[in-house]
Design a protein around this motif. Structure first.
Motif, PDB file in Angstrom:
ATOM      1  N   ASP A 339       0.830  -1.215   0.000  1.00  0.00           N
ATOM      2  CA  ASP A 339       0.000   0.000   0.000  1.00  0.00           C
ATOM      3  C   ASP A 339       0.859   1.258   0.000  1.00  0.00           C
ATOM      4  O   ASP A 339       0.576   2.214  -0.733  1.00  0.00           O
ATOM      5  N   ASP A 340       1.913   1.280   0.824  1.00  0.00           N
ATOM      6  CA  ASP A 340       2.822   2.432   0.834  1.00  0.00           C
ATOM      7  C   ASP A 340       3.527   2.578  -0.508  1.00  0.00           C
ATOM      8  O   ASP A 340       3.748   3.702  -0.984  1.00  0.00           O
ATOM      9  N   LEU A 341       3.879   1.449  -1.114  1.00  0.00           N
ATOM     10  CA  LEU A 341       4.513   1.479  -2.427  1.00  0.00           C
ATOM     11  C   LEU A 341       3.582   2.092  -3.459  1.00  0.00           C
ATOM     12  O   LEU A 341       4.007   2.925  -4.278  1.00  0.00           O
ATOM     13  N   MET A 342       2.311   1.721  -3.432  1.00  0.00           N
ATOM     14  CA  MET A 342       1.342   2.276  -4.388  1.00  0.00           C
ATOM     15  C   MET A 342       1.203   3.784  -4.215  1.00  0.00           C
ATOM     16  O   MET A 342       1.146   4.535  -5.194  1.00  0.00           O
ATOM     17  N   ASP A 343       1.153   4.247  -2.977  1.00  0.00           N
ATOM     18  CA  ASP A 343       1.035   5.691  -2.721  1.00  0.00           C
ATOM     19  C   ASP A 343       2.231   6.436  -3.308  1.00  0.00           C
ATOM     20  O   ASP A 343       2.065   7.499  -3.935  1.00  0.00           O
ATOM     21  N   PRO A 353      -3.003   9.164 -13.200  1.00  0.00           N
ATOM     22  CA  PRO A 353      -4.316   9.369 -12.568  1.00  0.00           C
ATOM     23  C   PRO A 353      -5.402   8.597 -13.311  1.00  0.00           C
ATOM     24  O   PRO A 353      -5.454   8.588 -14.545  1.00  0.00           O
ATOM     25  N   GLY A 354      -6.251   7.933 -12.559  1.00  0.00           N
ATOM     26  CA  GLY A 354      -7.347   7.178 -13.167  1.00  0.00           C
ATOM     27  C   GLY A 354      -7.011   5.737 -13.498  1.00  0.00           C
ATOM     28  O   GLY A 354      -7.911   4.957 -13.838  1.00  0.00           O
ATOM     29  N   THR A 355      -5.736   5.354 -13.414  1.00  0.00           N
ATOM     30  CA  THR A 355      -5.339   3.981 -13.716  1.00  0.00           C
ATOM     31  C   THR A 355      -5.647   3.090 -12.517  1.00  0.00           C
ATOM     32  O   THR A 355      -5.238   3.382 -11.398  1.00  0.00           O
ATOM     33  N   GLU A 356      -6.385   2.010 -12.766  1.00  0.00           N
ATOM     34  CA  GLU A 356      -6.739   1.081 -11.700  1.00  0.00           C
ATOM     35  C   GLU A 356      -5.769  -0.099 -11.701  1.00  0.00           C
ATOM     36  O   GLU A 356      -5.669  -0.828 -12.679  1.00  0.00           O
ATOM     37  N   THR A 402       0.504  -5.924 -15.930  1.00  0.00           N
ATOM     38  CA  THR A 402       0.803  -4.916 -14.899  1.00  0.00           C
ATOM     39  C   THR A 402       1.880  -3.959 -15.387  1.00  0.00           C
ATOM     40  O   THR A 402       1.765  -2.733 -15.241  1.00  0.00           O
ATOM     41  N   GLY A 403       2.932  -4.504 -15.972  1.00  0.00           N
ATOM     42  CA  GLY A 403       4.024  -3.661 -16.464  1.00  0.00           C
ATOM     43  C   GLY A 403       3.560  -2.676 -17.516  1.00  0.00           C
ATOM     44  O   GLY A 403       4.018  -1.527 -17.553  1.00  0.00           O
ATOM     45  N   ARG A 404       2.646  -3.125 -18.383  1.00  0.00           N
ATOM     46  CA  ARG A 404       2.136  -2.237 -19.432  1.00  0.00           C
ATOM     47  C   ARG A 404       1.247  -1.133 -18.868  1.00  0.00           C
ATOM     48  O   ARG A 404       1.052  -0.090 -19.502  1.00  0.00           O
TER      49      ARG A 404
END
Length: 448
Positions: A339-343, A353-356, A402-404
């Motif tokens: 979660d910290d990595l994602m932030d 922005p907007g990428t899920e 995921t990489g793309r």
């Protein structure tokens, strides 16, 4: 910069062929020849020949053609081939032998230009009385780079020097080659699995003016030489004189990295791997620069154990060093704090922005790259690099998707490519050493 074969021929190709149409035709022969052989191989498989043997034969012939065309054209073609050569460790074992040989040979492929042409360039760049600057000048070149060749000489003050002379027509050839190669980026992607060929070519195109300007290269080398002056582990030769198309530096004698890779014992390869990693990670902090052309032809092992770095045509300026965020991301991935990595990835622009994206999917994609830092010592192997390349290159896998979906901000593009290239060399070296301690010392944000 790489060693020439022992024998040279004055009748060899005089510099870089200037005719764009001729160069384009040679480059166009790559996809045509490889496609034709693929059709022939399909036919041989239909007639009952062993598929594995047919595929191995096709790989060998494709690699040989790749070498022949990219090597003899010099310019952007050879530059691209040299850059690809550091990624051969990612090629699967069943295909590796022909590509390993062909791509490594690209580091020593360019034929020399005639002595008359060399003398003409020296007169244009250093003045008509250029010979008076030297006590001795060897007209037979001793080494080659993608856009120039190197001569051994003695400066007027008695110092042994290396004189790099740019091939006439290098600028035109470089631009023409890179435009043509971009048309075939998908082909090269298939030939060298695990390598992002299209952005690599785009980066080479964006930086070609720097490669062509030897005065700019001289400035970069002076800064590196100051930063590493007196260093016990790394030697950067000092610049003696420079002009737009001629560069004179102190001469160094050592064992080319390609020879270390090919035949040195484990202790030597481990030693060189540690020196290379230290140079890569410490340069942004010490010189505020990043050496951006990591292929074996640019490094030598000296008799006293130091690593000599001998080409600074491609350098990234990092006035604030390596971004702290990279060290923080590495630590968070290593500690599996998804979660910290994602932030941090979102705030740093790695996720638009907007990428899920799933935090666990992102962690699964990035965490394997941190494996070298999970233990005190790590063994860099071709098998490890192949595993990473196959993992992220498998179009059916979750890591590929995921990489793309991740974004690499422009300011990180070169850092990412250079780190990948340096890691490729470490895997070619089959080096085992305490890389974590080096990263802890030099990468901001990782340990603090």
């Amino acid at each position: 910069m790489t060693d020439f074969p022992e024998e040279t021929d004055d009748r060899a190709d005089p510099g870089i062929p200037r005719r764009t149409a001729a160069r384009a035709a040679k480059l166009a022969s790559l996809p045509l020849g490889i496609a034709g052989r693929a059709v022939g191989g399909w036919g041989r498989r239909l007639t009952g020949q062993n598929a594995e043997e047919v595929n191995a034969n096709l790989s060998a012939k494709a690699a040989e053609q790749l070498f022949e065309v990219l090597g003899t054209l010099k310019g952007g073609a050879m530059k691209f081939g040299q850059t690809l050569s550091v990624f051969e460790a990612a090629v699967p074992d069943e295909m590796a032998a022909p590509y390993r040989d062909a791509l490594t040979r690209l580091q020593a492929a360019a034929p020399p230009m005639p002595a008359k042409q060399t003398r003409r360039v020296l007169a244009e760049q250093l003045g008509r009385s250029w010979e008076k600057r030297f006590l001795q000048f060897d007209e037979a070149p001793t080494a080659a780079a993608s856009i120039g060749q190197v001569h051994r000489a003695v400066w007027h003050d008695g110092r042994e020097v290396a004189v790099k002379v740019q091939y006439p027509g290098a600028d035109e050839a470089l631009r023409s080659d890179l435009r043509q190669l971009q048309r075939f980026s998908r082909l090269f992607q298939a030939l060298v699995p695990g390598t992002e060929v299209k952005p690599l070519l785009a980066e080479l195109s964006a930086r070609m003016d720097e490669e062509l300007d030897y005065r700019g290269e001289a400035d970069s080398q002076r800064e590196f030489a100051r930063a590493f002056d007196g260093d016990d582990h790394v030697l950067v030769p000092k610049v003696v004189a420079s002009a737009p198309k001629v560069l004179v530096t102190e001469w160094v004698t050592g064992t080319p990295l390609a020879k270390v890779i090919a035949g040195a014992d484990a202790e030597t390869r481990n030693h060189v791997g540690a020196r290379l990693a230290e140079f890569h990670f410490s340069s942004p902090a010490r010189a505020k620069l990043l050496h951006s052309d990591p292929h074996p032809g640019n490094f030598m092992l000296l008799d006293d154990g130091r690593l000599a770095v001998i080409d600074f045509g491609a350098v990234a300026r990092l006035p604030h060093g390596i971004p702290r965020q990279l060290g923080e991301m590495t630590r968070l991935a290593l500690n599996r704090r998804s979660d910290d990595l994602m932030d941090l990835l979102r705030s740093s622009g790695f996720i638009r922005p907007g990428t899920e994206l799933s935090a666990e999917d992102v962690l699964s994609y990035l965490a394997p790259f941190t494996e070298p830092l999970a233990t005190e010592r790590f063994h860099f192997t071709r098998r490890w690099m192949q595993r990473q390349a196959m993992r992220v290159g498998d179009t059916r896998g979750r890591d590929f998707r995921t990489g793309r979906s991740l974004n690499l901000p422009p300011e990180y593009l070169l850092i990412h490519r250079v780190t990948a290239g340096s890691t490729g060399i470490l895997c070619q070296l089959d080096a085992e050493f305490p890389v974590r301690a080096i990263v802890e010392r030099w990468q901001p944000g990782f340990a603090d």
